[in-house]
Design a protein around this motif. Structure first.
Motif, PDB file in Angstrom:
ATOM      1  N   GLU A   8      58.890  93.887   5.917  1.00 51.30           N
ATOM      2  CA  GLU A   8      58.132  94.213   4.235  1.00 51.30           C
ATOM      3  C   GLU A   8      56.565  93.510   3.993  1.00 51.30           C
ATOM      4  OE1 GLU A   8      61.325  93.062   1.951  1.00 51.30           O
ATOM      5  OE2 GLU A   8      62.531  95.154   2.623  1.00 51.30           O
ATOM      6  N   ALA A   9      55.347  94.239   3.821  1.00 51.97           N
ATOM      7  CA  ALA A   9      54.145  93.472   3.617  1.00 51.97           C
ATOM      8  C   ALA A   9      54.040  92.870   1.760  1.00 51.97           C
ATOM      9  CB  ALA A   9      52.926  94.340   4.447  1.00 51.97           C
ATOM     10  N   HIS A  10      54.820  93.851   1.397  1.00 51.56           N
ATOM     11  CA  HIS A  10      54.415  93.314  -0.020  1.00 51.56           C
ATOM     12  C   HIS A  10      55.930  92.945  -1.105  1.00 51.56           C
ATOM     13  CE1 HIS A  10      50.858  95.908   0.662  1.00 51.56           C
ATOM     14  NE2 HIS A  10      51.908  96.911   0.464  1.00 51.56           N
ATOM     15  N   ALA A  11      56.875  92.008   0.205  1.00 54.81           N
ATOM     16  CA  ALA A  11      58.141  91.234  -0.498  1.00 54.81           C
ATOM     17  C   ALA A  11      57.408  90.161  -0.682  1.00 54.81           C
ATOM     18  CB  ALA A  11      58.815  91.341   0.078  1.00 54.81           C
ATOM     19  N   THR A  12      57.849  89.362  -1.992  1.00 51.90           N
ATOM     20  CA  THR A  12      57.694  88.230  -2.167  1.00 51.90           C
ATOM     21  C   THR A  12      58.746  87.129  -1.520  1.00 51.90           C
ATOM     22  OG1 THR A  12      59.716  88.501  -3.019  1.00 51.90           O
ATOM     23  CG2 THR A  12      57.313  88.707  -4.491  1.00 51.90           C
ATOM     24  N   ASN A  13      59.194  87.413  -0.541  1.00 46.76           N
ATOM     25  CA  ASN A  13      59.631  86.921   0.813  1.00 46.76           C
ATOM     26  C   ASN A  13      59.154  86.855   2.037  1.00 46.76           C
ATOM     27  OD1 ASN A  13      61.265  89.461   0.419  1.00 46.76           O
ATOM     28  ND2 ASN A  13      63.129  88.095   0.268  1.00 46.76           N
ATOM     29  N   ARG A  14      59.050  88.183   2.282  1.00 43.27           N
ATOM     30  CA  ARG A  14      58.371  88.406   3.477  1.00 43.27           C
ATOM     31  C   ARG A  14      59.454  88.646   4.411  1.00 43.27           C
ATOM     32  NH1 ARG A  14      53.081  89.560   4.205  1.00 43.27           N
ATOM     33  NH2 ARG A  14      53.222  89.454   6.774  1.00 43.27           N
ATOM     34  N   ASN A  15      60.553  89.599   4.126  1.00 41.00           N
ATOM     35  CA  ASN A  15      61.658  89.440   5.090  1.00 41.00           C
ATOM     36  C   ASN A  15      61.106  90.092   5.486  1.00 41.00           C
ATOM     37  OD1 ASN A  15      63.084  87.308   3.744  1.00 41.00           O
ATOM     38  ND2 ASN A  15      64.164  89.107   2.264  1.00 41.00           N
ATOM     39  N   LYS A  96      40.229  97.919  -1.742  1.00 45.47           N
ATOM     40  CA  LYS A  96      40.719  97.410  -0.123  1.00 45.47           C
ATOM     41  C   LYS A  96      40.164  96.087   0.013  1.00 45.47           C
ATOM     42  CE  LYS A  96      42.664  98.929   2.252  1.00 45.47           C
ATOM     43  NZ  LYS A  96      44.790  98.254   2.429  1.00 45.47           N
ATOM     44  N   ALA A  97      38.241  95.401  -1.100  1.00 47.80           N
ATOM     45  CA  ALA A  97      38.580  94.012  -0.875  1.00 47.80           C
ATOM     46  C   ALA A  97      39.783  93.017  -1.909  1.00 47.80           C
ATOM     47  CB  ALA A  97      37.408  94.167  -1.599  1.00 47.80           C
ATOM     48  N   VAL A  98      40.429  93.735  -2.513  1.00 48.20           N
ATOM     49  CA  VAL A  98      40.753  93.200  -4.327  1.00 48.20           C
ATOM     50  C   VAL A  98      42.367  92.586  -2.975  1.00 48.20           C
ATOM     51  CG1 VAL A  98      41.873  93.137  -6.234  1.00 48.20           C
ATOM     52  CG2 VAL A  98      40.044  93.808  -6.307  1.00 48.20           C
ATOM     53  N   PHE A  99      42.679  93.775  -2.384  1.00 49.69           N
ATOM     54  CA  PHE A  99      44.058  93.841  -1.609  1.00 49.69           C
ATOM     55  C   PHE A  99      44.149  92.751  -0.920  1.00 49.69           C
ATOM     56  CE2 PHE A  99      47.669  95.347   0.734  1.00 49.69           C
ATOM     57  CZ  PHE A  99      48.375  96.028   0.116  1.00 49.69           C
ATOM     58  N   SER A 110      55.255  89.259  -9.769  1.00 49.41           N
ATOM     59  CA  SER A 110      54.885  90.475  -9.612  1.00 49.41           C
ATOM     60  C   SER A 110      53.274  90.698 -10.522  1.00 49.41           C
ATOM     61  CB  SER A 110      55.985  90.277 -11.343  1.00 49.41           C
ATOM     62  OG  SER A 110      55.403  89.687 -12.486  1.00 49.41           O
ATOM     63  N   PHE A 111      53.117  89.974 -10.663  1.00 44.48           N
ATOM     64  CA  PHE A 111      51.214  89.912 -10.725  1.00 44.48           C
ATOM     65  C   PHE A 111      50.369  90.611  -9.801  1.00 44.48           C
ATOM     66  CE2 PHE A 111      46.560  89.644 -12.130  1.00 44.48           C
ATOM     67  CZ  PHE A 111      46.799  90.180 -13.623  1.00 44.48           C
ATOM     68  N   ALA A 112      50.773  90.078  -8.913  1.00 43.15           N
ATOM     69  CA  ALA A 112      49.970  90.214  -7.862  1.00 43.15           C
ATOM     70  C   ALA A 112      50.206  91.658  -7.040  1.00 43.15           C
ATOM     71  CB  ALA A 112      50.628  89.191  -6.699  1.00 43.15           C
ATOM     72  N   ASP A 113      51.573  91.904  -7.346  1.00 42.29           N
ATOM     73  CA  ASP A 113      52.076  92.910  -6.548  1.00 42.29           C
ATOM     74  C   ASP A 113      52.102  93.760  -7.411  1.00 42.29           C
ATOM     75  OD1 ASP A 113      53.800  91.745  -4.947  1.00 42.29           O
ATOM     76  OD2 ASP A 113      55.730  91.186  -6.052  1.00 42.29           O
ATOM     77  N   TYR A 114      52.027  94.005  -8.749  1.00 40.32           N
ATOM     78  CA  TYR A 114      50.933  95.001  -9.551  1.00 40.32           C
ATOM     79  C   TYR A 114      49.545  94.997  -9.440  1.00 40.32           C
ATOM     80  CZ  TYR A 114      49.491  96.914 -14.136  1.00 40.32           C
ATOM     81  OH  TYR A 114      48.809  98.193 -14.812  1.00 40.32           O
ATOM     82  N   VAL A 115      48.803  94.689  -9.361  1.00 40.65           N
ATOM     83  CA  VAL A 115      47.457  94.835  -8.537  1.00 40.65           C
ATOM     84  C   VAL A 115      47.527  95.976  -7.251  1.00 40.65           C
ATOM     85  CG1 VAL A 115      45.529  93.390  -8.084  1.00 40.65           C
ATOM     86  CG2 VAL A 115      46.983  92.234 -10.301  1.00 40.65           C
TER      87      VAL A 115
END
Length: 344
Positions: A8-15, A96-99, A110-115
């Motif tokens: 899970e590339a965008h999960a906070t715990n990268r499970n 893609k640069a921001v990502f 949550s803010f990073a996931d929103y971005v």
């Protein structure tokens, strides 16, 4: 596919998730350009830095194109297309640069996931707009060569601007519908089928509609020029630019097309990691300024030339205007003037 795992590339715990055979379709049905590939390891951290550097270089190149085509070079139909194409490529590279920057810095929350979500939406819209502009460019170039009399005398003066505006509206509409079903309603069970159909429609639009529409005019252009054996048309810089741009897109998007085709037709998970397809699309968006530079560079001139002269020479299109009955073309005529005189 029960033995495969996905990170899970965008999960906070990268499970690490190891879906069963029945769970794999849901894992891969998250939306176009958001399908997470099955891989034994997470994406290498170095890929984030490589993508970031590539995007920054592409942003500089597309920024120069926007400056010269927008303010320093006389406005022509094809410069209008290239101006909008540079805007679409710049928007995609920025997203893609921001990502990549968020992933490389390990920003969570949550803010990073929103971005990240905003970057995905912006990147998809810019990608669709850029792909849709290529058929318009190749079709108009083919028409200017095959039907020069109509093109130079009867072509509407604002056709390029109207076509670009309609294609941007199309990309916004497609992205809004796709984001609504695949992101906004992602938590509802009824949205899975709608997201699937939207994803299939988007893939058909990109690979089965836009790709033939950009390839067929290029083939007609090549056949017309080669069969007629006109040296002046063969030497037109703009022909080389259009053919090179279409070729770069086809080569760089082949991995994404294979991923989409294998999954939706044969239900086979994406064989290429997501960072590979993203890197190829970034190469496509960053390569167009290099194409303009290589096509407009004059080997007989001095080693260093002003970029304005090089980009202006890349759009040189004087062969077809001379065939339109010897009359003076309308506003689409290009006057190749260098600071010291006429550009050869």
């Amino acid at each position: 596919m029960a033995g495969n795992c996905s990170w899970e590339a965008h999960a906070t715990n990268r499970n690490k998730v190891c879906p069963g055979a029945s769970e794999a379709p849901e894992l891969y049905g998250r939306g176009f350009l958001t399908i997470e590939p099955i891989t034994a390891l997470p994406p290498p951290a170095v890929m984030n830095y490589i993508t970031l550097l590539l995007c920054l270089g592409g942003l500089v190149g597309n920024g120069l194109v926007l400056w010269f085509f927008g303010f320093s070079i006389k406005r022509t139909p094809f410069s209008v297309y290239f101006l909008h194409l540079a805007s679409a490529d710049g928007a995609y590279l920025f997203s893609k640069a921001v990502f990549s920057l968020l992933n490389a810095g390990g920003f969570l929350g949550s803010f990073a996931d929103y971005v990240r979500g905003v970057c995905r939406v912006l990147g998809l819209c810019a990608f669709v707009a850029g792909v849709s502009l290529l058929p318009a460019i190749s079709t108009e170039r083919c028409a200017s060569v095959v039907f020069p009399a109509w093109y130079w005398r009867r072509r509407p003066q604002r056709l390029s601007a109207v076509v670009c505006a309609l294609l941007w509206l199309l990309s916004l509409l497609v992205t809004a519908v796709h984001n609504y079903f695949c992101a906004f309603l992602s938590g509802e069970a009824s949205s899975a089928g709608a997201c699937k159909h939207t994803d299939i429609f988007l893939g058909i639009l990109l690979f089965l509609v836009f790709c033939p529409l950009m390839v067929l005019p290029c083939l007609a252009l090549v056949l017309h020029v080669e069969c007629r054996g006109r040296r002046r048309q063969r030497s037109a810089k703009l022909n080389h630019v259009v053919l090179a741009m279409v070729s770069v897109f086809l080569v760089s998007s082949i991995y994404l097309g294979i991923d989409w085709f294998l999954f939706w037709v044969f239900r086979i998970p994406a064989p290429f990691p997501e960072y590979v397809t993203d890197l190829c699309i970034c190469i496509n968006s960053s390569a167009k300024p290099i194409v303009y530079f290589l096509a407009g560079r004059d080997k007989s001139q001095r080693l260093w030339e002003p970029l304005r002269v090089v980009f202006q020479r890349a759009l040189r299109d004087g062969a077809e205007s001379a065939e339109a009955g010897g009359s003076t073309p309308n506003t689409v005529t290009m006057e190749m003037q260098s600071p010291t005189g006429n550009a050869s």
